[in-house]
Structure formats: structure tokens, C-alpha cells
Motif scaffolding. Sequence first.
Motif, short mmCIF file in Angstrom:
data_model
loop_
_atom_site.label_atom_id
_atom_site.label_comp_id
_atom_site.label_asym_id
_atom_site.label_seq_id
_atom_site.Cartn_x
_atom_site.Cartn_y
_atom_site.Cartn_z
N PRO A 54 0.84 -1.20 0.00
CA PRO A 54 0.00 0.00 0.00
C PRO A 54 0.88 1.25 0.00
CG PRO A 54 -0.06 -1.08 2.14
CD PRO A 54 0.70 -1.97 1.22
N GLU A 55 0.39 2.32 -0.62
CA GLU A 55 1.18 3.55 -0.69
C GLU A 55 1.33 4.21 0.68
OE1 GLU A 55 0.11 6.28 -3.74
OE2 GLU A 55 -0.25 4.68 -5.18
N ALA A 56 0.27 4.16 1.49
CA ALA A 56 0.32 4.76 2.83
C ALA A 56 -0.58 3.94 3.75
CB ALA A 56 -0.15 6.19 2.79
N ILE A 57 -0.17 3.84 5.01
CA ILE A 57 -0.96 3.15 6.02
C ILE A 57 -1.21 4.14 7.14
CG2 ILE A 57 -1.03 1.25 7.68
CD1 ILE A 57 0.92 -0.26 5.87
N SER A 91 -9.79 -0.86 0.33
CA SER A 91 -10.26 0.42 0.88
C SER A 91 -9.28 1.04 1.87
CB SER A 91 -11.61 0.22 1.56
OG SER A 91 -11.46 -0.63 2.70
N GLY A 92 -8.41 0.25 2.46
CA GLY A 92 -7.50 0.76 3.48
C GLY A 92 -8.14 0.90 4.85
N GLU A 93 -9.39 0.45 4.97
CA GLU A 93 -10.12 0.54 6.25
C GLU A 93 -9.66 -0.56 7.20
OE1 GLU A 93 -12.40 2.90 7.12
OE2 GLU A 93 -11.87 3.86 5.23
N LEU A 94 -9.70 -0.25 8.49
CA LEU A 94 -9.35 -1.21 9.53
C LEU A 94 -10.45 -2.26 9.63
CD1 LEU A 94 -7.37 -1.95 11.83
CD2 LEU A 94 -8.75 -0.51 13.33
#
Length: 104
Positions: A54-57, A91-94
Motif C-alpha cells: 500500500p502507498e500509505a498506512i 479500501s485501506g479501512e481497519l
Amino acid sequence: MSQTPETEEEAPEPANLRFLRVLVTILTAVMIAGLLAIVAVIVISYRNARAPLPEAITLPDGSTATAYTQGSDWYAVVTEADEILIFDRASGELRQTLRIETAE
């Protein structure tokens, strides 16, 4: 006087020895080509098997990452607070938070 040649360079090479020399050379070339093909297939499949990072976390406030791992549709971050945070890759969602308990 003898009919045999004085040196080995003057002696003609037998046909079956010439055939074996050509056969060994061809088999060596085929074996090298096969080995290169196997290495190429392994490298190509390894490149395609990895999921992109991922690009950012974005971690919750106060969390510091100590380890990272990923699956096909998720990635996880281990924090200093002994938690595993599992995020959705799309989505990058937790998705889930797991607390690591130490056995004493």
C-alpha cells in the motif's frame, strides 16, 4: 615400415567417437537451455505472485508499527502495544484489531 600414423594428430577420428562428441555437445546445450527456462519461469511466477505494497498506512493515534505482513486482500501491522491491526487492501479501512496476550 608400419601403416600406423606416428602421432595422434595424423590418425583419423573414428565415426562413432565423432558422433558421441557431437551428441554430448548437443545434450549439454539442451541442458543449459532447460535450466535457463526453469529459472525464467520461477522468476516470472515470483514477480506475479507478490501483492503490491500500500502507498500509505494510517495507524490509529499513538500506534507505532513494529512489523508488517500481507495477504491477497488484506495487510496487517503489528504495533508496539502488542496489537495486530488488519486492514482491507482495497479500501485501506481497519477490518479487525487483535490483542496479543503474553503467557506468563
